[in-house]
Design a protein around this motif. Structure first.
Motif, PDB file in Angstrom:
ATOM      1  N   ASN A 107       0.821  -1.214   0.000  1.00  0.00           N
ATOM      2  CA  ASN A 107       0.000   0.000   0.000  1.00  0.00           C
ATOM      3  C   ASN A 107       0.853   1.262   0.000  1.00  0.00           C
ATOM      4  O   ASN A 107       2.023   1.241   0.387  1.00  0.00           O
ATOM      5  N   SER A 108       0.238   2.357  -0.373  1.00  0.00           N
ATOM      6  CA  SER A 108       0.883   3.670  -0.295  1.00  0.00           C
ATOM      7  C   SER A 108       1.071   4.060   1.168  1.00  0.00           C
ATOM      8  O   SER A 108       0.448   3.470   2.066  1.00  0.00           O
ATOM      9  N   ASP A 111       2.170   1.482   4.376  1.00  0.00           N
ATOM     10  CA  ASP A 111       1.163   0.698   5.077  1.00  0.00           C
ATOM     11  C   ASP A 111       1.400  -0.790   4.789  1.00  0.00           C
ATOM     12  O   ASP A 111       1.271  -1.242   3.658  1.00  0.00           O
TER      13      ASP A 111
END
Length: 141
Positions: A107-108, A111
Protein backbone atom coordinates in the motif's frame (compact mmCIF):
# COMPACT_ATOMS: atom_id res chain seq x y z
CA UNK A 1 46.77 0.16 -16.88
CA UNK A 2 47.87 -2.70 -19.15
CA UNK A 3 48.27 -5.01 -16.15
CA UNK A 4 44.77 -4.15 -14.90
CA UNK A 5 43.25 -4.94 -18.33
CA UNK A 6 45.14 -8.24 -18.49
CA UNK A 7 43.95 -9.21 -15.02
CA UNK A 8 40.36 -8.33 -15.94
CA UNK A 9 40.57 -10.36 -19.14
CA UNK A 10 42.03 -13.31 -17.22
CA UNK A 11 39.27 -13.08 -14.59
CA UNK A 12 36.56 -13.00 -17.27
CA UNK A 13 38.08 -15.98 -19.04
CA UNK A 14 38.17 -17.90 -15.76
CA UNK A 15 34.56 -16.99 -14.99
CA UNK A 16 33.43 -18.18 -18.42
CA UNK A 17 35.35 -21.44 -18.00
CA UNK A 18 33.78 -21.92 -14.57
CA UNK A 19 30.31 -21.37 -15.98
CA UNK A 20 30.97 -23.96 -18.70
CA UNK A 21 32.25 -26.42 -16.10
CA UNK A 22 28.90 -26.22 -14.31
CA UNK A 23 26.94 -26.74 -17.53
CA UNK A 24 25.86 -23.15 -18.14
CA UNK A 25 26.52 -21.52 -21.45
CA UNK A 26 28.34 -18.16 -21.36
CA UNK A 27 25.19 -16.43 -22.61
CA UNK A 28 22.97 -17.86 -19.87
CA UNK A 29 25.60 -17.14 -17.22
CA UNK A 30 25.75 -13.50 -18.34
CA UNK A 31 21.96 -13.15 -18.48
CA UNK A 32 21.57 -13.99 -14.79
CA UNK A 33 24.30 -11.61 -13.59
CA UNK A 34 23.27 -8.13 -12.52
CA UNK A 35 25.06 -5.13 -13.96
CA UNK A 36 24.69 -2.54 -11.25
CA UNK A 37 22.64 0.60 -11.89
CA UNK A 38 23.15 1.72 -8.30
CA UNK A 39 26.82 2.31 -7.68
CA UNK A 40 27.03 4.35 -4.50
CA UNK A 41 25.81 4.09 -0.94
CA UNK A 42 22.43 5.69 -0.32
CA UNK A 43 20.71 4.45 -3.47
CA UNK A 44 18.11 1.76 -3.99
CA UNK A 45 17.46 0.44 -7.48
CA UNK A 46 14.04 -0.99 -8.19
CA UNK A 47 13.80 -3.16 -11.29
CA UNK A 48 10.95 -3.84 -13.67
CA UNK A 49 11.93 -7.51 -14.07
CA UNK A 50 13.25 -10.19 -11.73
CA UNK A 51 16.73 -11.69 -12.01
CA UNK A 52 15.48 -14.55 -14.20
CA UNK A 53 14.42 -11.98 -16.80
CA UNK A 54 17.59 -9.87 -16.64
CA UNK A 55 16.19 -7.06 -14.41
CA UNK A 56 15.36 -4.66 -17.28
CA UNK A 57 14.56 -0.98 -16.66
CA UNK A 58 15.39 0.70 -13.36
CA UNK A 59 14.05 3.31 -10.97
CA UNK A 60 16.77 4.85 -8.78
CA UNK A 61 15.48 5.88 -5.37
CA UNK A 62 17.51 8.13 -3.05
CA UNK A 63 14.82 9.03 -0.51
CA UNK A 64 11.64 7.52 0.90
CA UNK A 65 8.75 7.41 -1.59
CA UNK A 66 5.25 7.28 -0.03
CA UNK A 67 3.57 6.64 -3.41
CA UNK A 68 5.22 5.32 -6.58
CA UNK A 69 2.41 6.74 -8.74
CA UNK A 70 3.83 9.22 -11.24
CA UNK A 71 7.35 7.71 -11.02
CA UNK A 72 8.66 5.79 -14.03
CA UNK A 73 11.25 3.18 -14.93
CA UNK A 74 14.12 4.23 -17.22
CA UNK A 75 16.41 2.18 -19.42
CA UNK A 76 19.53 1.21 -17.53
CA UNK A 77 22.54 -1.04 -17.63
CA UNK A 78 20.30 -4.12 -17.63
CA UNK A 79 18.22 -3.07 -20.62
CA UNK A 80 15.10 -1.13 -21.44
CA UNK A 81 12.34 -3.70 -20.83
CA UNK A 82 9.77 -1.72 -18.83
CA UNK A 83 11.21 1.73 -19.59
CA UNK A 84 8.44 4.33 -19.39
CA UNK A 85 6.21 2.10 -17.24
CA UNK A 86 5.01 3.50 -13.91
CA UNK A 87 6.86 2.03 -10.91
CA UNK A 88 3.66 1.60 -8.87
CA UNK A 89 2.52 -2.04 -9.14
CA UNK A 90 5.24 -2.96 -11.66
CA UNK A 91 8.38 -3.77 -9.64
CA UNK A 92 9.97 -7.23 -9.52
CA UNK A 93 13.39 -6.82 -7.86
CA UNK A 94 15.32 -4.52 -5.51
CA UNK A 95 19.05 -3.77 -5.32
CA UNK A 96 19.76 -2.02 -2.01
CA UNK A 97 22.86 0.11 -1.54
CA UNK A 98 21.79 1.48 1.85
CA UNK A 99 23.29 0.60 5.24
CA UNK A 100 19.84 -0.10 6.73
CA UNK A 101 16.93 -2.29 5.71
CA UNK A 102 14.72 -1.13 2.84
CA UNK A 103 11.03 -2.05 2.89
CA UNK A 104 8.67 -2.24 -0.09
CA UNK A 105 4.98 -1.89 0.78
CA UNK A 106 1.86 -3.21 -0.93
CA UNK A 107 0.00 0.00 0.00
CA UNK A 108 0.88 3.67 -0.30
CA UNK A 109 2.17 5.62 2.71
CA UNK A 110 4.23 2.70 4.06
CA UNK A 111 1.16 0.70 5.08
CA UNK A 112 2.02 -2.97 5.71
CA UNK A 113 -1.52 -4.05 6.64
CA UNK A 114 -1.81 -6.17 3.47
CA UNK A 115 1.84 -7.05 2.77
CA UNK A 116 5.37 -5.72 2.73
CA UNK A 117 8.85 -7.08 2.13
CA UNK A 118 12.05 -5.99 3.85
CA UNK A 119 15.35 -6.16 1.99
CA UNK A 120 18.43 -6.29 4.19
CA UNK A 121 21.26 -3.75 3.80
CA UNK A 122 23.36 -4.09 0.64
CA UNK A 123 21.30 -6.97 -0.73
CA UNK A 124 19.72 -7.74 -4.11
CA UNK A 125 16.47 -9.74 -4.11
CA UNK A 126 13.51 -10.64 -6.26
CA UNK A 127 10.28 -9.47 -4.67
CA UNK A 128 8.07 -12.22 -3.25
CA UNK A 129 4.69 -13.15 -4.72
CA UNK A 130 2.82 -10.82 -2.34
CA UNK A 131 4.76 -7.71 -3.38
CA UNK A 132 5.90 -8.40 -6.97
CA UNK A 133 3.85 -6.10 -9.21
CA UNK A 134 1.93 -4.99 -6.10
CA UNK A 135 4.23 -2.27 -4.80
CA UNK A 136 2.99 1.18 -3.83
CA UNK A 137 5.67 2.70 -1.58
CA UNK A 138 9.17 2.13 -0.27
CA UNK A 139 11.46 3.47 2.44
CA UNK A 140 14.57 2.85 4.48
CA UNK A 141 13.52 1.19 7.73
Amino acid sequence: MHIRRSMTALALTGAAAGALAFGASPASAAASAITYDCTSTGQVCIYYNSSSYGYGAVFRQTSDVPNYAGRYFSAGRNGSAGAGVEVKNHAAAVDSWVASNFTVYFNSNYDCSVACQTVSAYNTVNLNANIKNNNASGRVT
